[in-house]
Design a protein around this motif. Structure first.
Motif, PDB file in Angstrom:
ATOM      1  N   HIS A 235       1.015  -0.896   0.017  1.00  0.00           N
ATOM      2  CA  HIS A 235      -0.044  -0.171  -0.261  1.00  0.00           C
ATOM      3  C   HIS A 235       0.724   1.042  -0.435  1.00  0.00           C
ATOM      4  CE1 HIS A 235      -2.703   2.705   1.196  1.00  0.00           C
ATOM      5  NE2 HIS A 235      -2.535   3.326   1.962  1.00  0.00           N
ATOM      6  N   LEU A 236       0.399   2.307  -0.836  1.00  0.00           N
ATOM      7  CA  LEU A 236       1.307   3.537  -1.007  1.00  0.00           C
ATOM      8  C   LEU A 236       0.980   4.878   0.164  1.00  0.00           C
ATOM      9  CD1 LEU A 236       3.550   4.584  -2.897  1.00  0.00           C
ATOM     10  CD2 LEU A 236       2.363   5.738  -4.408  1.00  0.00           C
TER      11      LEU A 236
ATOM     12  N   PHE B 218       9.586   6.046  -3.292  1.00  0.00           N
ATOM     13  CA  PHE B 218       8.298   5.862  -2.447  1.00  0.00           C
ATOM     14  C   PHE B 218       8.350   4.683  -1.669  1.00  0.00           C
ATOM     15  CE2 PHE B 218       8.125   6.518  -7.673  1.00  0.00           C
ATOM     16  CZ  PHE B 218       6.846   6.932  -7.561  1.00  0.00           C
TER      17      PHE B 218
ATOM     18  N   HIS C  78       7.980  -0.425   6.602  1.00  0.00           N
ATOM     19  CA  HIS C  78       7.661  -0.081   5.734  1.00  0.00           C
ATOM     20  C   HIS C  78       8.626  -0.592   4.732  1.00  0.00           C
ATOM     21  CE1 HIS C  78       4.938   3.961   6.969  1.00  0.00           C
ATOM     22  NE2 HIS C  78       4.032   2.356   7.358  1.00  0.00           N
TER      23      HIS C  78
ATOM     24  N   SER D  82       2.943   7.181   0.531  1.00  0.00           N
ATOM     25  CA  SER D  82       3.454   8.706   0.389  1.00  0.00           C
ATOM     26  C   SER D  82       4.951   8.450  -0.471  1.00  0.00           C
ATOM     27  CB  SER D  82       4.649   9.714   1.788  1.00  0.00           C
ATOM     28  OG  SER D  82       5.412   9.149   2.607  1.00  0.00           O
ATOM     29  N   LYS D  83       5.340   9.569  -1.699  1.00  0.00           N
ATOM     30  CA  LYS D  83       5.996   9.920  -2.059  1.00  0.00           C
ATOM     31  C   LYS D  83       6.853  11.550  -2.133  1.00  0.00           C
ATOM     32  CE  LYS D  83       5.389  10.209  -6.187  1.00  0.00           C
ATOM     33  NZ  LYS D  83       5.046   9.652  -8.070  1.00  0.00           N
TER      34      LYS D  83
ATOM     35  N   TYR E 233       6.574   1.831   0.866  1.00  0.00           N
ATOM     36  CA  TYR E 233       4.775   1.691   1.060  1.00  0.00           C
ATOM     37  C   TYR E 233       4.556   0.694   1.832  1.00  0.00           C
ATOM     38  CZ  TYR E 233       4.930   1.766  -4.478  1.00  0.00           C
ATOM     39  OH  TYR E 233       4.831   1.844  -5.278  1.00  0.00           O
TER      40      TYR E 233
END
Length: 389
Positions: free
Chosen positions: A59-60, A384, A373, A62-63, A386
């Motif tokens: 699940h993404l 990215f 993460h 933040s980036k 995740y």
């Protein structure tokens, strides 16, 4: 989840004859794994629906984009103290700049420190556990020529660089208890040294380890065995040191099927060593496809080893191992196809695949050392973050 208990699936290669007591230990571990697997299957039924071979999910979160004009080469997560508060931060490395990013309340990231490099390009980040407000980096052209510590002055928060090592550096790794191990030189001229950092980030003392008559490729700390260190060599041996005495205890030859193996993690349980290796130089075979990660069980007393798990690409995926990272029982790899693949070493197969994003191939992958993460990067500076579950 504690130390991983992995599936003892038979290797396709002939298994060496084992003494009765070792067979009993392996049988016991197989029973324990069966219990763990039954519990995991119950937990997995509560996860969202997914492909039959792919029970994991990404699940993404933040980036952000590193604005440097040079290529991204590494990414890592570290603890950094600001105003007396320790918080998880992201370190990004490009060829000419290393940046520290702090999290904002909106899951965005703000760049707070930058270290510039104009003479020698950055090759990799070298995190050192248990050290705050300091990160080490390796610099060089193709091969490591320098190791530098990056920190900030306590007074004005200005960025500083401290040269720690220089020369023909073959391997470097940050260890627990604020230590850094490095191998300089080759064969009989090789020097293996452990440096301990003081709490303020300065160099405290140094210790030499007995060098093998082989060039070291990688190091790995042994979880569950505080005073042990592993190294892989150019002739496919695993060497084991006693960190208290610096003595070279054992040399274990591993399968010659895959040359230049990289050791990512090592665990100790019931007197056995569980070692996770990757194989960047392995060629695709008709029997196994493209081998990515291998799990070996080693008896350090007899120097015997048995392969218990070989992770290969699932059907429909192509490419070879480019780079990867292992945390606890989860392994991640960037493939030459530009895709990231993840394996669960408890289940013994690939659990998630992350294709290229925005037509940009993945080039970096790291597990965060501060949480669960996954950090994934692209050459153009996009990072990215995740959540894997």
């Amino acid at each position: 989840m504690g130390k991983p208990k992995v599936p003892l699936t038979p290797s396709a290669s002939p298994t060496p004859l084992l003494p009765p007591y070792l067979k009993e230990k392996l049988a016991f571990l197989k029973k324990e794994y069966s219990k763990t697997l039954a519990r995991l299957k119950t937990e997995i039924t509560d996860l969202p629906a997914c492909d039959s071979w792919n029970p994991g999910s990404l699940h993404l979160v933040s980036k952000f984009k590193n604005p440097s004009s040079s290529c991204s080469v590494d990414v890592s997560a570290v603890w950094w103290e600001r105003a007396g508060v320790k918080e998880p931060c992201i370190i990004t490395a490009c060829e000419d700049v290393v940046s520290l990013w702090k999290p904002l309340d909106t899951l965005q990231w703000e760049k707070v420190h930058t270290w510039q490099f104009t003479e020698v390009p950055v090759l990799q980040i070298v995190p050192v556990p248990d050290v705050y407000n300091l990160i080490c980096v390796a610099l060089g052209n193709l091969e490591i020529r320098e190791i530098r510590a990056l920190l900030c002055s306590s007074g004005d928060e200005s960025e500083k660089q401290v040269l720690l090592k220089s020369g023909n550096i073959k391997a470097v790794l940050g260890l627990t208890k604020r230590r850094l191990v490095s191998s300089i030189g080759t064969f009989c001229n090789q020097q293996i040294q452990i440096m301990t950092f003081a709490e303020d980030g300065g160099s405290k003392d140094e210790q030499l380890l007995m060098p093998p008559d082989e060039t070291i490729l990688t190091f790995a700390e042994v979880q569950g065995m505080q005073d042990a260190l592993l190294g892989t060599t150019t002739v496919n041996n695993i060497v084991i040191w006693n960190l208290k005495t610096g003595q070279l205890l054992k040399k274990v030859h591993i399968d010659d099927s895959y040359q230049a193996s990289i050791c990512h993690r090592a665990y100790s349980e019931m007197g056995l060593l569980f070692v996770v290796l990757s194989h960047p130089c392995a060629k695709e075979s008709q029997a196994f496809g493209s081998p990515m990660f291998q799990l070996l069980v080693i008896n350090p007393k007899t120097a015997q080893s048995v392969r218990v798990l070989l992770c290969c690409l699932p059907q429909g995926q192509a490419g070879r191992f480019l780079e990867g990272d292992v945390k606890d029982h989860i392994a991640a790899a960037v493939l030459t196809s530009g895709t990231i693949a993840i394996w669960d070493l408890l289940l013994g197969h690939c659990t998630a695949v992350l294709p290229p994003v925005s037509d940009q191939n993945w080039s970096l992958v790291k597990w965060s050392g501060t949480d669960s993460h996954l950090l994934a990067g692209q050459k153009d500076g996009n990072i990215f973050i995740y959540r894997y579950f």
